[in-house]
Design a protein around this motif. Structure first.
Motif, PDB file in Angstrom:
ATOM      1  N   ALA A 152       0.834  -1.208   0.000  1.00  0.00           N
ATOM      2  CA  ALA A 152       0.000   0.000   0.000  1.00  0.00           C
ATOM      3  C   ALA A 152       0.867   1.256   0.000  1.00  0.00           C
ATOM      4  O   ALA A 152       0.571   2.241  -0.696  1.00  0.00           O
ATOM      5  N   GLN A 153       1.954   1.228   0.775  1.00  0.00           N
ATOM      6  CA  GLN A 153       2.859   2.378   0.841  1.00  0.00           C
ATOM      7  C   GLN A 153       3.537   2.656  -0.493  1.00  0.00           C
ATOM      8  O   GLN A 153       3.960   3.773  -0.764  1.00  0.00           O
ATOM      9  N   ASN A 154       3.655   1.625  -1.333  1.00  0.00           N
ATOM     10  CA  ASN A 154       4.328   1.770  -2.624  1.00  0.00           C
ATOM     11  C   ASN A 154       3.359   1.833  -3.802  1.00  0.00           C
ATOM     12  O   ASN A 154       3.754   1.639  -4.952  1.00  0.00           O
ATOM     13  N   GLY A 155       2.090   2.094  -3.495  1.00  0.00           N
ATOM     14  CA  GLY A 155       1.103   2.314  -4.542  1.00  0.00           C
ATOM     15  C   GLY A 155       0.627   1.072  -5.253  1.00  0.00           C
ATOM     16  O   GLY A 155       0.031   1.146  -6.331  1.00  0.00           O
ATOM     17  N   ILE A 156       0.862  -0.104  -4.663  1.00  0.00           N
ATOM     18  CA  ILE A 156       0.389  -1.357  -5.258  1.00  0.00           C
ATOM     19  C   ILE A 156      -1.041  -1.592  -4.779  1.00  0.00           C
ATOM     20  O   ILE A 156      -1.305  -1.559  -3.574  1.00  0.00           O
ATOM     21  N   PRO A 157      -1.989  -1.828  -5.679  1.00  0.00           N
ATOM     22  CA  PRO A 157      -3.382  -2.003  -5.251  1.00  0.00           C
ATOM     23  C   PRO A 157      -3.563  -3.247  -4.377  1.00  0.00           C
ATOM     24  O   PRO A 157      -3.082  -4.324  -4.724  1.00  0.00           O
ATOM     25  N   ILE A 158      -4.223  -3.069  -3.238  1.00  0.00           N
ATOM     26  CA  ILE A 158      -4.493  -4.198  -2.347  1.00  0.00           C
ATOM     27  C   ILE A 158      -5.989  -4.296  -2.091  1.00  0.00           C
ATOM     28  O   ILE A 158      -6.731  -3.320  -2.232  1.00  0.00           O
ATOM     29  N   VAL A 159      -6.439  -5.476  -1.692  1.00  0.00           N
ATOM     30  CA  VAL A 159      -7.845  -5.677  -1.352  1.00  0.00           C
ATOM     31  C   VAL A 159      -8.136  -4.947  -0.051  1.00  0.00           C
ATOM     32  O   VAL A 159      -7.327  -5.012   0.890  1.00  0.00           O
ATOM     33  N   PRO A 160      -9.269  -4.227   0.050  1.00  0.00           N
ATOM     34  CA  PRO A 160      -9.605  -3.560   1.312  1.00  0.00           C
ATOM     35  C   PRO A 160      -9.606  -4.554   2.463  1.00  0.00           C
ATOM     36  O   PRO A 160     -10.144  -5.664   2.346  1.00  0.00           O
ATOM     37  N   GLY A 161      -8.978  -4.174   3.573  1.00  0.00           N
ATOM     38  CA  GLY A 161      -8.907  -5.106   4.693  1.00  0.00           C
ATOM     39  C   GLY A 161      -8.289  -4.479   5.915  1.00  0.00           C
ATOM     40  O   GLY A 161      -8.231  -3.257   6.056  1.00  0.00           O
ATOM     41  N   THR A 162      -7.806  -5.319   6.819  1.00  0.00           N
ATOM     42  CA  THR A 162      -7.326  -4.884   8.129  1.00  0.00           C
ATOM     43  C   THR A 162      -5.901  -5.375   8.368  1.00  0.00           C
ATOM     44  O   THR A 162      -5.360  -6.171   7.609  1.00  0.00           O
ATOM     45  N   GLU A 163      -5.317  -4.890   9.471  1.00  0.00           N
ATOM     46  CA  GLU A 163      -4.119  -5.519  10.013  1.00  0.00           C
ATOM     47  C   GLU A 163      -4.590  -6.625  10.955  1.00  0.00           C
ATOM     48  O   GLU A 163      -5.763  -6.980  10.973  1.00  0.00           O
ATOM     49  N   LYS A 164      -3.687  -7.184  11.751  1.00  0.00           N
ATOM     50  CA  LYS A 164      -4.071  -8.331  12.595  1.00  0.00           C
ATOM     51  C   LYS A 164      -5.194  -7.949  13.568  1.00  0.00           C
ATOM     52  O   LYS A 164      -5.246  -6.830  14.098  1.00  0.00           O
ATOM     53  N   LEU A 165      -6.082  -8.916  13.820  1.00  0.00           N
ATOM     54  CA  LEU A 165      -7.278  -8.660  14.610  1.00  0.00           C
ATOM     55  C   LEU A 165      -7.237  -9.297  15.992  1.00  0.00           C
ATOM     56  O   LEU A 165      -8.203  -9.177  16.755  1.00  0.00           O
ATOM     57  N   ASN A 166      -6.149  -9.968  16.340  1.00  0.00           N
ATOM     58  CA  ASN A 166      -6.124 -10.774  17.561  1.00  0.00           C
ATOM     59  C   ASN A 166      -6.363  -9.978  18.833  1.00  0.00           C
ATOM     60  O   ASN A 166      -6.873 -10.515  19.823  1.00  0.00           O
ATOM     61  N   SER A 167      -6.002  -8.700  18.834  1.00  0.00           N
ATOM     62  CA  SER A 167      -6.180  -7.909  20.054  1.00  0.00           C
ATOM     63  C   SER A 167      -7.575  -7.285  20.149  1.00  0.00           C
ATOM     64  O   SER A 167      -7.906  -6.653  21.147  1.00  0.00           O
ATOM     65  N   TYR A 168      -8.399  -7.482  19.107  1.00  0.00           N
ATOM     66  CA  TYR A 168      -9.753  -6.906  19.100  1.00  0.00           C
ATOM     67  C   TYR A 168     -10.752  -7.860  19.743  1.00  0.00           C
ATOM     68  O   TYR A 168     -10.597  -9.085  19.700  1.00  0.00           O
ATOM     69  N   SER A 169     -11.808  -7.288  20.323  1.00  0.00           N
ATOM     70  CA  SER A 169     -12.904  -8.115  20.829  1.00  0.00           C
ATOM     71  C   SER A 169     -13.752  -8.578  19.648  1.00  0.00           C
ATOM     72  O   SER A 169     -13.707  -7.988  18.567  1.00  0.00           O
ATOM     73  N   MET A 170     -14.550  -9.601  19.885  1.00  0.00           N
ATOM     74  CA  MET A 170     -15.386 -10.098  18.789  1.00  0.00           C
ATOM     75  C   MET A 170     -16.409  -9.059  18.357  1.00  0.00           C
ATOM     76  O   MET A 170     -16.738  -8.946  17.171  1.00  0.00           O
ATOM     77  N   ASP A 171     -16.903  -8.278  19.297  1.00  0.00           N
ATOM     78  CA  ASP A 171     -17.852  -7.211  18.936  1.00  0.00           C
ATOM     79  C   ASP A 171     -17.191  -6.204  17.998  1.00  0.00           C
ATOM     80  O   ASP A 171     -17.801  -5.737  17.027  1.00  0.00           O
ATOM     81  N   GLU A 172     -15.924  -5.863  18.283  1.00  0.00           N
ATOM     82  CA  GLU A 172     -15.191  -4.931  17.421  1.00  0.00           C
ATOM     83  C   GLU A 172     -14.942  -5.539  16.048  1.00  0.00           C
ATOM     84  O   GLU A 172     -15.043  -4.860  15.024  1.00  0.00           O
ATOM     85  N   ILE A 173     -14.611  -6.829  16.029  1.00  0.00           N
ATOM     86  CA  ILE A 173     -14.357  -7.518  14.753  1.00  0.00           C
ATOM     87  C   ILE A 173     -15.622  -7.536  13.898  1.00  0.00           C
ATOM     88  O   ILE A 173     -15.573  -7.350  12.678  1.00  0.00           O
ATOM     89  N   LYS A 174     -16.754  -7.717  14.547  1.00  0.00           N
ATOM     90  CA  LYS A 174     -18.039  -7.725  13.817  1.00  0.00           C
ATOM     91  C   LYS A 174     -18.322  -6.361  13.196  1.00  0.00           C
ATOM     92  O   LYS A 174     -18.826  -6.283  12.065  1.00  0.00           O
ATOM     93  N   ILE A 175     -17.999  -5.311  13.924  1.00  0.00           N
ATOM     94  CA  ILE A 175     -18.203  -3.955  13.396  1.00  0.00           C
ATOM     95  C   ILE A 175     -17.301  -3.722  12.179  1.00  0.00           C
ATOM     96  O   ILE A 175     -17.731  -3.155  11.164  1.00  0.00           O
ATOM     97  N   ILE A 176     -16.042  -4.169  12.290  1.00  0.00           N
ATOM     98  CA  ILE A 176     -15.098  -4.029  11.167  1.00  0.00           C
ATOM     99  C   ILE A 176     -15.608  -4.782   9.945  1.00  0.00           C
ATOM    100  O   ILE A 176     -15.567  -4.280   8.810  1.00  0.00           O
ATOM    101  N   ALA A 177     -16.113  -6.002  10.159  1.00  0.00           N
ATOM    102  CA  ALA A 177     -16.630  -6.806   9.046  1.00  0.00           C
ATOM    103  C   ALA A 177     -17.812  -6.118   8.379  1.00  0.00           C
ATOM    104  O   ALA A 177     -17.945  -6.146   7.144  1.00  0.00           O
ATOM    105  N   GLU A 178     -18.670  -5.509   9.172  1.00  0.00           N
ATOM    106  CA  GLU A 178     -19.825  -4.797   8.615  1.00  0.00           C
ATOM    107  C   GLU A 178     -19.370  -3.618   7.754  1.00  0.00           C
ATOM    108  O   GLU A 178     -19.937  -3.337   6.697  1.00  0.00           O
TER     109      GLU A 178
END
Length: 479
Positions: free
Chosen positions: A125-151
């Motif tokens: 992403a920093q070098n202008g290469i197109p990437i699929v919309p997404g996240t960094e690692k989710l392990n520190s997030y609660s499941m409620d937060e992960i659900k919001i991100i997925a939505e």
């Protein structure tokens, strides 16, 4: 430039055989390693030297300390990791570097960066290469937060292990109710296979094509691509058939994707052979998926259309040779197709087949190649990947290449259960013959493919034997 005299192959089976042959072409001594169940494997028989590194089928191939000590003891200058096992393990590459043994592949820090998909995504992403919309690692997030991100991303989403590969550590989630179980199982699988339970999330691109570009770079900043491969024929995220070049993209798109692939490799300072993998959607938008920092299973089809021996080039680059090929020199000749022949029972949900091979006749003919480690009287062990051989064909046109693939598959003879009849059924489909398909092809057409897969193997033989036995019994009673 360094003179390499002896290479230890830290792998087994088909890829080890392939590397040994490249060593012979270069007049370099080859060293095979093996675990006890592999003592009769072809790579052990044809190498100049062979050393057992353990009794457990798998552990020896993953024992960094043992492999390094074996290389030192036998006087190997270099180690080729092949694919799988330790091939993308940065600690292994680093251990080679620290032991003053040439690692035939990229630098350990590059393997680390591109092996961690979160780091790789951020770097692209920093070098202008197109990437699929997404996240960094989710392990520190609660499941409620992960659900919001997925939505916010929008279903369907795909969960991926940060250190994953080979189709492992992947879960597609279509609705919120599936998310928690999918996340937990993805983490468990990631920890089991990669000793790293980090998981991230991406937008799931529905029915994309899987297009990858072969990269080759030396230690002096020279870097090119050797055209693309279409790897969309997959089952459960595992490639089944690959084609080079892709028969269904325009020259303009090919050029754009190729330039992007080279830019992605340059962004990380890549050296040696590697692969930039893209997802291509219905609107010809492509996204960086991952980089494989090793030789690929499907490398032969690139060799066939370009005339470049990738394993030989890997060795020469590792020895410090300057890449004497420019991008303008790469002009694909016709089309090549690779079919992976695996020891699986298609009619029993692709369960593995094991046992002794009593009958083996690989397909032959003009522009037909078989890369394999099996032979007559070889016993297939139950511990490893089920791939027995790669059937590679090349022709001047895609249509002729498909014809040749079908012919060669029909001539390929093995007296155990394999996926050959299933591969023939794929080759006969209208979509495959036209070259228009995506990663959902097998899943979407599975029932049709199974119906068209002719079971001309063991059950028929057993039926004939049973009939003959019954007839003999009647004759015996008659007497």
């Amino acid at each position: 430039m360094v003179k390499i005299h002896k290479i230890l192959i830290a792998n087994r089976a088909e890829i080890a055989v392939r590397i040994i042959r490249a060593c012979r072409d270069l007049h370099i001594k080859s060293v095979a390693i093996y675990t006890k169940p592999d003592c009769e494997c072809l790579h052990v028989k044809i190498a100049d030297e062979a050393y057992q590194i353990g009794s457990d089928a798998i552990k020896g191939y993953l024992d960094i300390e043992k492999i390094i000590s074996t290389a030192k003891a036998c006087g190997a200058d270099a180690i080729h990791p092949g694919y799988g096992f330790l091939s993308e393990n940065y600690e292994f590459a680093k251990a080679c570097e620290e032991a003053n043994i040439i690692f035939i592949g990229p630098k350990s820090e590059v393997i680390y960066k591109m092996g961690n998909k979160n780091i790789a995504r951020k770097l692209m992403a920093q070098n202008g290469i197109p990437i699929v919309p997404g996240t960094e690692k989710l392990n520190s997030y609660s499941m409620d937060e992960i659900k919001i991100i997925a939505e916010k991303i929008g279903y369907p989403v795909i969960l991926k292990a940060s250190g994953g590969g080979g189709g492992r550590g992947i879960r597609v989630v279509y609705k919120q109710e599936e998310l928690e179980n999918a996340f937990d199982s993805c983490k468990r699988e990631a920890l089991t296979y990669f000793k790293n339970d980090e998981v991230f999330m991406e937008k799931f691109v529905i029915n994309p094509r899987h297009i990858e570009f072969q990269i080759l770079g030396d230690n002096y900043g020279n870097l090119i691509h050797l055209c693309e491969r279409d790897c969309s024929i997959q089952r459960r995220h595992q490639k089944v058939i690959e084609i080079a070049p892709c028969p269904s993209i325009s020259d303009n798109l090919r050029k754009t994707m190729g330039v992007t692939a080279v830019a992605a490799a340059k962004a990380v300072g890549y050296t040696n052979a590697g692969t930039i993998e893209f997802l291509l959607d219905d609107y010809n938008h492509f996204y960086f998926m991952e980089m494989n920092t090793r030789i690929q299973v499907e490398h032969p089809i690139t060799e066939e259309i370009t005339g470049v021996d990738l394993i030989v080039r890997q060795i020469r680059i590792a020895a410090g040779e300057i890449l004497d090929i420019e991008q303008s020199d790469i002009k694909p000749r016709g089309f090549a197709i690779e079919a992976r022949i695996t020891a699986e029972n298609v009619w029993k949900n692709f369960t593995p087949s094991v046992g002794k091979i009593n009958e083996y006749y690989p397909a032959l003919g003009p522009s037909v190649r078989v890369d394999s480690h099996i032979y007559k009287d070889y016993t297939i062990p139950p511990y490893y990947d089920s791939m027995l051989a790669k059937l590679i064909v090349r022709a001047t046109s895609y249509d002729l290449a498909v014809n040749k693939l079908e012919r060669a598959l029909k001539e390929f003879t093995l007296d155990i259960r394999t996926t050959i009849p299933f591969l023939i059924a794929i080759a006969k489909t209208r979509e495959f013959r036209r070259g228009y398909f995506d990663t959902s092809f097998i899943e979407t057409h599975l029932q049709e493919l199974l119906e068209n897969t002719q079971d001309c193997h063991q059950e028929n033989k057993e039926e004939v034997i049973a009939v003959i036995a019954a007839a003999l019994q009647k004759i015996k009673k008659g007497k």
